[in-house]
Design a protein around this motif. Structure first.
Motif, PDB file in Angstrom:
ATOM      1  N   THR A  35     -18.514-209.314  31.560  1.00 39.76           N
ATOM      2  CA  THR A  35     -17.376-208.700  30.872  1.00 39.76           C
ATOM      3  C   THR A  35     -17.870-208.063  29.584  1.00 39.76           C
ATOM      4  O   THR A  35     -18.895-208.465  29.026  1.00 39.76           O
ATOM      5  CB  THR A  35     -16.272-209.727  30.554  1.00 39.76           C
ATOM      6  OG1 THR A  35     -16.824-210.781  29.759  1.00 39.76           O
ATOM      7  CG2 THR A  35     -15.655-210.290  31.826  1.00 39.76           C
ATOM      8  N   VAL A  36     -17.147-207.050  29.140  1.00 40.76           N
ATOM      9  CA  VAL A  36     -17.536-206.334  27.932  1.00 40.76           C
ATOM     10  C   VAL A  36     -16.342-206.172  27.015  1.00 40.76           C
ATOM     11  O   VAL A  36     -15.196-206.197  27.449  1.00 40.76           O
ATOM     12  CB  VAL A  36     -18.112-204.933  28.259  1.00 40.76           C
ATOM     13  CG1 VAL A  36     -19.346-205.050  29.133  1.00 40.76           C
ATOM     14  CG2 VAL A  36     -17.089-204.037  28.920  1.00 40.76           C
ATOM     15  N   GLN A  37     -16.648-206.044  25.744  1.00 41.85           N
ATOM     16  CA  GLN A  37     -15.681-205.565  24.771  1.00 41.85           C
ATOM     17  C   GLN A  37     -16.136-204.165  24.404  1.00 41.85           C
ATOM     18  O   GLN A  37     -17.336-203.903  24.286  1.00 41.85           O
ATOM     19  CB  GLN A  37     -15.647-206.445  23.523  1.00 41.85           C
ATOM     20  CG  GLN A  37     -15.023-207.789  23.753  1.00 41.85           C
ATOM     21  CD  GLN A  37     -14.989-208.614  22.469  1.00 41.85           C
ATOM     22  OE1 GLN A  37     -15.509-208.214  21.438  1.00 41.85           O
ATOM     23  NE2 GLN A  37     -14.390-209.777  22.548  1.00 41.85           N
ATOM     24  N   ALA A  38     -15.177-203.273  24.221  1.00 45.28           N
ATOM     25  CA  ALA A  38     -15.541-201.880  23.967  1.00 45.28           C
ATOM     26  C   ALA A  38     -14.463-201.211  23.145  1.00 45.28           C
ATOM     27  O   ALA A  38     -13.361-201.735  22.977  1.00 45.28           O
ATOM     28  CB  ALA A  38     -15.725-201.138  25.286  1.00 45.28           C
ATOM     29  N   ASN A  39     -14.813-200.061  22.635  1.00 48.49           N
ATOM     30  CA  ASN A  39     -13.845-199.172  22.005  1.00 48.49           C
ATOM     31  C   ASN A  39     -13.778-197.915  22.849  1.00 48.49           C
ATOM     32  O   ASN A  39     -14.806-197.307  23.142  1.00 48.49           O
ATOM     33  CB  ASN A  39     -14.268-198.795  20.583  1.00 48.49           C
ATOM     34  CG  ASN A  39     -14.017-199.911  19.600  1.00 48.49           C
ATOM     35  OD1 ASN A  39     -13.128-200.735  19.797  1.00 48.49           O
ATOM     36  ND2 ASN A  39     -14.799-199.955  18.545  1.00 48.49           N
ATOM     37  N   ALA A  40     -12.560-197.535  23.234  1.00 52.66           N
ATOM     38  CA  ALA A  40     -12.394-196.267  23.925  1.00 52.66           C
ATOM     39  C   ALA A  40     -12.638-195.159  22.915  1.00 52.66           C
ATOM     40  O   ALA A  40     -12.572-195.375  21.695  1.00 52.66           O
ATOM     41  CB  ALA A  40     -10.990-196.173  24.513  1.00 52.66           C
ATOM     42  N   LEU A  41     -12.934-193.973  23.408  1.00 47.33           N
ATOM     43  CA  LEU A  41     -13.234-192.881  22.487  1.00 47.33           C
ATOM     44  C   LEU A  41     -12.036-192.530  21.615  1.00 47.33           C
ATOM     45  O   LEU A  41     -12.194-191.955  20.546  1.00 47.33           O
ATOM     46  CB  LEU A  41     -13.734-191.661  23.261  1.00 47.33           C
ATOM     47  CG  LEU A  41     -15.124-191.847  23.883  1.00 47.33           C
ATOM     48  CD1 LEU A  41     -15.617-190.547  24.486  1.00 47.33           C
ATOM     49  CD2 LEU A  41     -16.137-192.362  22.881  1.00 47.33           C
ATOM     50  N   ALA A  42     -10.827-192.912  22.051  1.00 45.02           N
ATOM     51  CA  ALA A  42      -9.643-192.710  21.219  1.00 45.02           C
ATOM     52  C   ALA A  42      -9.526-193.808  20.168  1.00 45.02           C
ATOM     53  O   ALA A  42      -8.579-193.824  19.395  1.00 45.02           O
ATOM     54  CB  ALA A  42      -8.385-192.670  22.087  1.00 45.02           C
ATOM     55  N   GLY A  43     -10.482-194.749  20.149  1.00 43.36           N
ATOM     56  CA  GLY A  43     -10.505-195.804  19.147  1.00 43.36           C
ATOM     57  C   GLY A  43      -9.818-197.087  19.563  1.00 43.36           C
ATOM     58  O   GLY A  43      -9.862-198.074  18.841  1.00 43.36           O
ATOM     59  N   GLU A  44      -9.178-197.124  20.714  1.00 41.15           N
ATOM     60  CA  GLU A  44      -8.472-198.326  21.123  1.00 41.15           C
ATOM     61  C   GLU A  44      -9.450-199.390  21.597  1.00 41.15           C
ATOM     62  O   GLU A  44     -10.430-199.088  22.271  1.00 41.15           O
ATOM     63  CB  GLU A  44      -7.449-198.002  22.211  1.00 41.15           C
ATOM     64  CG  GLU A  44      -8.083-197.547  23.499  1.00 41.15           C
ATOM     65  CD  GLU A  44      -7.191-196.651  24.312  1.00 41.15           C
ATOM     66  OE1 GLU A  44      -6.297-197.165  24.987  1.00 41.15           O
ATOM     67  OE2 GLU A  44      -7.408-195.431  24.247  1.00 41.15           O
ATOM     68  N   PRO A  45      -9.216-200.659  21.234  1.00 40.61           N
ATOM     69  CA  PRO A  45     -10.115-201.732  21.648  1.00 40.61           C
ATOM     70  C   PRO A  45      -9.831-202.165  23.093  1.00 40.61           C
ATOM     71  O   PRO A  45      -8.689-202.160  23.543  1.00 40.61           O
ATOM     72  CB  PRO A  45      -9.786-202.861  20.674  1.00 40.61           C
ATOM     73  CG  PRO A  45      -8.376-202.614  20.263  1.00 40.61           C
ATOM     74  CD  PRO A  45      -8.183-201.118  20.307  1.00 40.61           C
ATOM     75  N   LEU A  46     -10.881-202.518  23.793  1.00 39.78           N
ATOM     76  CA  LEU A  46     -10.778-203.058  25.147  1.00 39.78           C
ATOM     77  C   LEU A  46     -11.402-204.439  25.131  1.00 39.78           C
ATOM     78  O   LEU A  46     -12.523-204.606  24.651  1.00 39.78           O
ATOM     79  CB  LEU A  46     -11.512-202.159  26.144  1.00 39.78           C
ATOM     80  CG  LEU A  46     -11.031-200.719  26.239  1.00 39.78           C
ATOM     81  CD1 LEU A  46     -12.023-199.882  27.025  1.00 39.78           C
ATOM     82  CD2 LEU A  46      -9.666-200.667  26.892  1.00 39.78           C
ATOM     83  N   GLN A  47     -10.716-205.430  25.664  1.00 41.29           N
ATOM     84  CA  GLN A  47     -11.193-206.812  25.643  1.00 41.29           C
ATOM     85  C   GLN A  47     -11.435-207.318  27.053  1.00 41.29           C
ATOM     86  O   GLN A  47     -10.630-207.077  27.946  1.00 41.29           O
ATOM     87  CB  GLN A  47     -10.148-207.727  24.973  1.00 41.29           C
ATOM     88  CG  GLN A  47      -9.826-207.365  23.545  1.00 41.29           C
ATOM     89  CD  GLN A  47     -11.009-207.558  22.626  1.00 41.29           C
ATOM     90  OE1 GLN A  47     -11.776-208.508  22.766  1.00 41.29           O
ATOM     91  NE2 GLN A  47     -11.182-206.661  21.673  1.00 41.29           N
TER      92      GLN A  47
END
Length: 185
Positions: A35-47
């Motif tokens: 699993t990853v945590q990321a930031n979408a290019l629009a800046g929204e966090p993904l958990q």
């Protein structure tokens, strides 16, 4: 009338999130699926987004790696990552059909048009947990070959020096020594 139908369909489709890019912040490779945590290019966090990889190949991508996310059923909070890329470390200038695996330390295995290249980037290349290594070809080595390397082994060069300089007691002439070998190894 058809214009209104098209408008309503397009409005509904625009509410569904399409595939998008993001940048990884953290990877958890302990579970059955990473699993990853990321930031979408629009800046929204993904958990806790699942990172799917090809069968038989796995990696733990570095922070800052780009990824493609697909929101299942168009829902961003239920996305999966399906591809990753880190331009800084990716091997470049491969010819069409060539394949490589690589890491951030410069280590790589490249299947080139001229053969397989293993680059240890200054680190040992280890073959482990195998009863033997078999080469069905000529073997050319520019460095030393050493047997019993974890104990008292000698290099081929050391063995050659010992052989070329050896002599021993002669049996039939009262104990004299033999000459050194006439044909050197």
């Amino acid at each position: 009338m058809w214009n209104r139908v098209d408008f309503r369909i397009n409005t509904a489709l625009n509410r569904i999130r399409k595939a998008f890019r993001g940048v990884l912040k953290r990877v958890n490779s302990a579970g059955g699926v990473q699993t990853v945590q990321a930031n979408a290019l629009a800046g929204e966090p993904l958990q806790d987004v699942e990172l799917f990889q090809h069968y038989g190949f796995t990696s733990s991508p570095l922070k800052g790696t780009m990824a493609i996310f697909i929101p299942l059923n168009g829902v961003t909070s239920h996305s999966v990552a399906v591809a990753t890329e880190h331009a800084r470390y990716r091997l470049k200038n491969l010819k069409p059909g060539e394949v490589a695996i690589y890491d951030d330390l410069g280590q790589s295995v490249t299947l080139t048009r001229n053969g397989i290249i293993v680059n240890g980037a200054g680190r040992p290349v280890l073959f482990t947990n195998a009863p033997k290594a078999r080469f069905e070809m000529d073997l050319e080595v520019t460095g030393e070959i050493k047997d019993h390397c974890d104990s008292d082994g000698k290099t081929m060069h050391e063995m050659r020096v010992i052989y070329n300089g050896h002599n021993h007691k002669e049996n039939g002439d009262g104990g004299g020594t033999t000459n050194q070998p006439g044909q050197k190894m």
